[in-house]
Design a protein around this motif. Structure first.
Motif, PDB file in Angstrom:
ATOM      1  N   GLN A 167       0.859  -1.189   0.000  1.00 29.65           N
ATOM      2  CA  GLN A 167       0.000   0.000   0.000  1.00 29.65           C
ATOM      3  C   GLN A 167       0.890   1.231   0.000  1.00 29.65           C
ATOM      4  O   GLN A 167       1.880   1.298   0.724  1.00 29.65           O
ATOM      5  CB  GLN A 167      -0.901   0.038   1.220  1.00 29.65           C
ATOM      6  N   ILE A 168       0.510   2.187  -0.846  1.00 25.01           N
ATOM      7  CA  ILE A 168       1.245   3.438  -0.976  1.00 25.01           C
ATOM      8  C   ILE A 168       0.255   4.572  -0.798  1.00 25.01           C
ATOM      9  O   ILE A 168      -0.755   4.629  -1.504  1.00 25.01           O
ATOM     10  CB  ILE A 168       1.898   3.559  -2.370  1.00 25.01           C
ATOM     11  N   VAL A 169       0.521   5.453   0.131  1.00 25.14           N
ATOM     12  CA  VAL A 169      -0.311   6.641   0.315  1.00 25.14           C
ATOM     13  C   VAL A 169       0.561   7.848  -0.024  1.00 25.14           C
ATOM     14  O   VAL A 169       1.647   8.007   0.536  1.00 25.14           O
ATOM     15  CB  VAL A 169      -0.846   6.750   1.761  1.00 25.14           C
ATOM     16  N   VAL A 170       0.085   8.656  -0.975  1.00 24.48           N
ATOM     17  CA  VAL A 170       0.852   9.807  -1.445  1.00 24.48           C
ATOM     18  C   VAL A 170       0.025  11.067  -1.272  1.00 24.48           C
ATOM     19  O   VAL A 170      -1.138  11.111  -1.676  1.00 24.48           O
ATOM     20  CB  VAL A 170       1.227   9.660  -2.939  1.00 24.48           C
ATOM     21  N   GLU A 171       0.606  12.073  -0.661  1.00 31.29           N
ATOM     22  CA  GLU A 171       0.039  13.419  -0.668  1.00 31.29           C
ATOM     23  C   GLU A 171       0.924  14.240  -1.577  1.00 31.29           C
ATOM     24  O   GLU A 171       2.146  14.206  -1.459  1.00 31.29           O
ATOM     25  CB  GLU A 171       0.036  14.019   0.744  1.00 31.29           C
ATOM     26  N   GLN A 172       0.298  14.936  -2.515  1.00 32.30           N
ATOM     27  CA  GLN A 172       1.062  15.732  -3.464  1.00 32.30           C
ATOM     28  C   GLN A 172       0.270  16.972  -3.842  1.00 32.30           C
ATOM     29  O   GLN A 172      -0.908  17.086  -3.509  1.00 32.30           O
ATOM     30  CB  GLN A 172       1.421  14.890  -4.690  1.00 32.30           C
ATOM     31  N   SER A 173       0.934  17.891  -4.539  1.00 36.30           N
ATOM     32  CA  SER A 173       0.309  19.173  -4.839  1.00 36.30           C
ATOM     33  C   SER A 173      -0.674  19.113  -5.997  1.00 36.30           C
ATOM     34  O   SER A 173      -1.377  20.090  -6.243  1.00 36.30           O
ATOM     35  CB  SER A 173       1.378  20.238  -5.093  1.00 36.30           C
ATOM     36  N   THR A 174      -0.747  18.000  -6.723  1.00 32.75           N
ATOM     37  CA  THR A 174      -1.730  17.827  -7.798  1.00 32.75           C
ATOM     38  C   THR A 174      -2.417  16.469  -7.638  1.00 32.75           C
ATOM     39  O   THR A 174      -1.872  15.581  -6.996  1.00 32.75           O
ATOM     40  CB  THR A 174      -1.069  17.866  -9.193  1.00 32.75           C
ATOM     41  N   PRO A 175      -3.593  16.278  -8.249  1.00 34.16           N
ATOM     42  CA  PRO A 175      -4.288  14.995  -8.124  1.00 34.16           C
ATOM     43  C   PRO A 175      -3.892  13.977  -9.199  1.00 34.16           C
ATOM     44  O   PRO A 175      -4.547  12.962  -9.359  1.00 34.16           O
ATOM     45  CB  PRO A 175      -5.759  15.388  -8.285  1.00 34.16           C
ATOM     46  N   HIS A 176      -2.806  14.224  -9.920  1.00 31.75           N
ATOM     47  CA  HIS A 176      -2.452  13.407 -11.068  1.00 31.75           C
ATOM     48  C   HIS A 176      -1.222  12.556 -10.788  1.00 31.75           C
ATOM     49  O   HIS A 176      -0.166  13.081 -10.449  1.00 31.75           O
ATOM     50  CB  HIS A 176      -2.201  14.287 -12.291  1.00 31.75           C
ATOM     51  N   GLY A 177      -1.384  11.236 -10.957  1.00 28.47           N
ATOM     52  CA  GLY A 177      -0.254  10.340 -10.761  1.00 28.47           C
ATOM     53  C   GLY A 177      -0.649   8.904 -11.005  1.00 28.47           C
ATOM     54  O   GLY A 177      -1.808   8.603 -11.302  1.00 28.47           O
ATOM     55  N   LYS A 178       0.318   8.012 -10.897  1.00 30.38           N
ATOM     56  CA  LYS A 178       0.057   6.584 -11.006  1.00 30.38           C
ATOM     57  C   LYS A 178       1.224   5.835 -10.376  1.00 30.38           C
ATOM     58  O   LYS A 178       2.264   6.412 -10.070  1.00 30.38           O
ATOM     59  CB  LYS A 178      -0.157   6.139 -12.444  1.00 30.38           C
ATOM     60  N   ALA A 179       1.037   4.531 -10.201  1.00 30.85           N
ATOM     61  CA  ALA A 179       2.086   3.672  -9.666  1.00 30.85           C
ATOM     62  C   ALA A 179       1.989   2.325 -10.352  1.00 30.85           C
ATOM     63  O   ALA A 179       0.897   1.893 -10.743  1.00 30.85           O
ATOM     64  CB  ALA A 179       1.921   3.509  -8.158  1.00 30.85           C
ATOM     65  N   ALA A 180       3.112   1.645 -10.520  1.00 28.93           N
ATOM     66  CA  ALA A 180       3.111   0.328 -11.170  1.00 28.93           C
ATOM     67  C   ALA A 180       4.320  -0.477 -10.720  1.00 28.93           C
ATOM     68  O   ALA A 180       5.370   0.079 -10.404  1.00 28.93           O
ATOM     69  CB  ALA A 180       3.129   0.471 -12.686  1.00 28.93           C
ATOM     70  N   ILE A 181       4.139  -1.805 -10.700  1.00 33.63           N
ATOM     71  CA  ILE A 181       5.224  -2.734 -10.401  1.00 33.63           C
ATOM     72  C   ILE A 181       5.998  -2.965 -11.694  1.00 33.63           C
ATOM     73  O   ILE A 181       5.413  -3.213 -12.744  1.00 33.63           O
ATOM     74  CB  ILE A 181       4.657  -4.066  -9.870  1.00 33.63           C
ATOM     75  N   THR A 182       7.329  -2.879 -11.622  1.00 27.13           N
ATOM     76  CA  THR A 182       8.154  -3.068 -12.812  1.00 27.13           C
ATOM     77  C   THR A 182       9.027  -4.318 -12.740  1.00 27.13           C
ATOM     78  O   THR A 182       9.465  -4.818 -13.770  1.00 27.13           O
ATOM     79  CB  THR A 182       9.053  -1.844 -13.050  1.00 27.13           C
ATOM     80  N   LYS A 183       9.307  -4.827 -11.539  1.00 22.31           N
ATOM     81  CA  LYS A 183      10.106  -6.051 -11.377  1.00 22.31           C
ATOM     82  C   LYS A 183       9.581  -6.811 -10.167  1.00 22.31           C
ATOM     83  O   LYS A 183       9.098  -6.212  -9.209  1.00 22.31           O
ATOM     84  CB  LYS A 183      11.586  -5.725 -11.145  1.00 22.31           C
ATOM     85  N   GLY A 184       9.731  -8.128 -10.206  1.00 21.42           N
ATOM     86  CA  GLY A 184       9.291  -8.941  -9.075  1.00 21.42           C
ATOM     87  C   GLY A 184       7.794  -8.805  -8.898  1.00 21.42           C
ATOM     88  O   GLY A 184       7.053  -8.657  -9.862  1.00 21.42           O
ATOM     89  N   GLY A 185       7.331  -8.869  -7.635  1.00 18.02           N
ATOM     90  CA  GLY A 185       5.919  -8.631  -7.406  1.00 18.02           C
ATOM     91  C   GLY A 185       5.325  -9.479  -6.313  1.00 18.02           C
ATOM     92  O   GLY A 185       6.034 -10.070  -5.492  1.00 18.02           O
ATOM     93  N   LEU A 186       4.018  -9.542  -6.313  1.00 10.19           N
ATOM     94  CA  LEU A 186       3.279 -10.287  -5.315  1.00 10.19           C
ATOM     95  C   LEU A 186       3.594 -11.780  -5.437  1.00 10.19           C
ATOM     96  O   LEU A 186       3.734 -12.296  -6.540  1.00 10.19           O
ATOM     97  CB  LEU A 186       1.780 -10.050  -5.496  1.00 10.19           C
ATOM     98  N   GLY A 187       3.717 -12.447  -4.288  1.00 10.92           N
ATOM     99  CA  GLY A 187       4.047 -13.860  -4.278  1.00 10.92           C
ATOM    100  C   GLY A 187       5.523 -14.140  -4.476  1.00 10.92           C
ATOM    101  O   GLY A 187       5.945 -15.291  -4.506  1.00 10.92           O
TER     102      GLY A 187
END
Length: 162
Positions: free
Chosen positions: A116-136
């Motif tokens: 879980q990632i919680v981000v506070e930032q100055s704009t409402p625009h963003g995204k997050a993604a896994i690029t290596k490894g992962g769940l399990g």
């Protein structure tokens, strides 16, 4: 003159301990790198988005910060918090920013069940993604993008089994 030198040493000792306290607050098994998003994409054109994280919540009030929550996986009976990191950044100008987070720093970590990632930032625009490894798996690398922001405060929690 002796009092002046003592004052300088006292200030230096305070500053060293203050920085040390903040270093100890972060999980030493998590590596965080912050980059300019445009530069990162130009230098790493082979990296593809493998698994986008779910953006669970977006709140934005023009007079305050936006709060974005990203997650992947789910909590499982018996899993535990295996890594956490939290930090704030601010810049003089707005821009596209990317944080790259790697767990563990080296070797194999816990078997990952949920992030879980919680981000506070100055704009409402963003995204997050896994690029290596992962769940399990026992390692993960993911990014958090914030677009046209001049402030980011984030907290990452990684859950799993040892």
């Amino acid at each position: 003159m002796a009092h002046f030198k003592f004052g300088i040493y006292l200030i230096l000792a305070f500053a060293f301990n203050w920085v040390k306290c903040f270093d100890e607050a972060a999980d030493l098994n998590v590596k965080v790198t912050i980059q300019n998003l445009t530069t990162f994409l130009n230098e790493n054109s082979e990296i593809k988005e493998l698994f986008p994280l779910v953006k669970e919540q977006v709140s934005h009030d023009p007079t305050s910060l936006s709060k974005l929550t990203y997650s992947a996986g789910e909590r499982v009976d018996g899993d535990q918090l295996v890594a956490t990191v939290s930090e704030s950044y601010s810049w003089n100008t707005s821009g596209d920013r990317r944080l790259v987070i790697t767990y563990p720093r080296a070797g194999a970590g816990a078997l990952i069940t949920y992030i879980q990632i919680v981000v506070e930032q100055s704009t409402p625009h963003g995204k997050a993604a896994i690029t290596k490894g992962g769940l399990g798996l026992r390692y993960i690398e993911f990014y958090i993008d914030a677009y046209q922001t001049n402030y980011m405060n984030y907290t990452v929690e990684i859950y799993g089994f040892y």
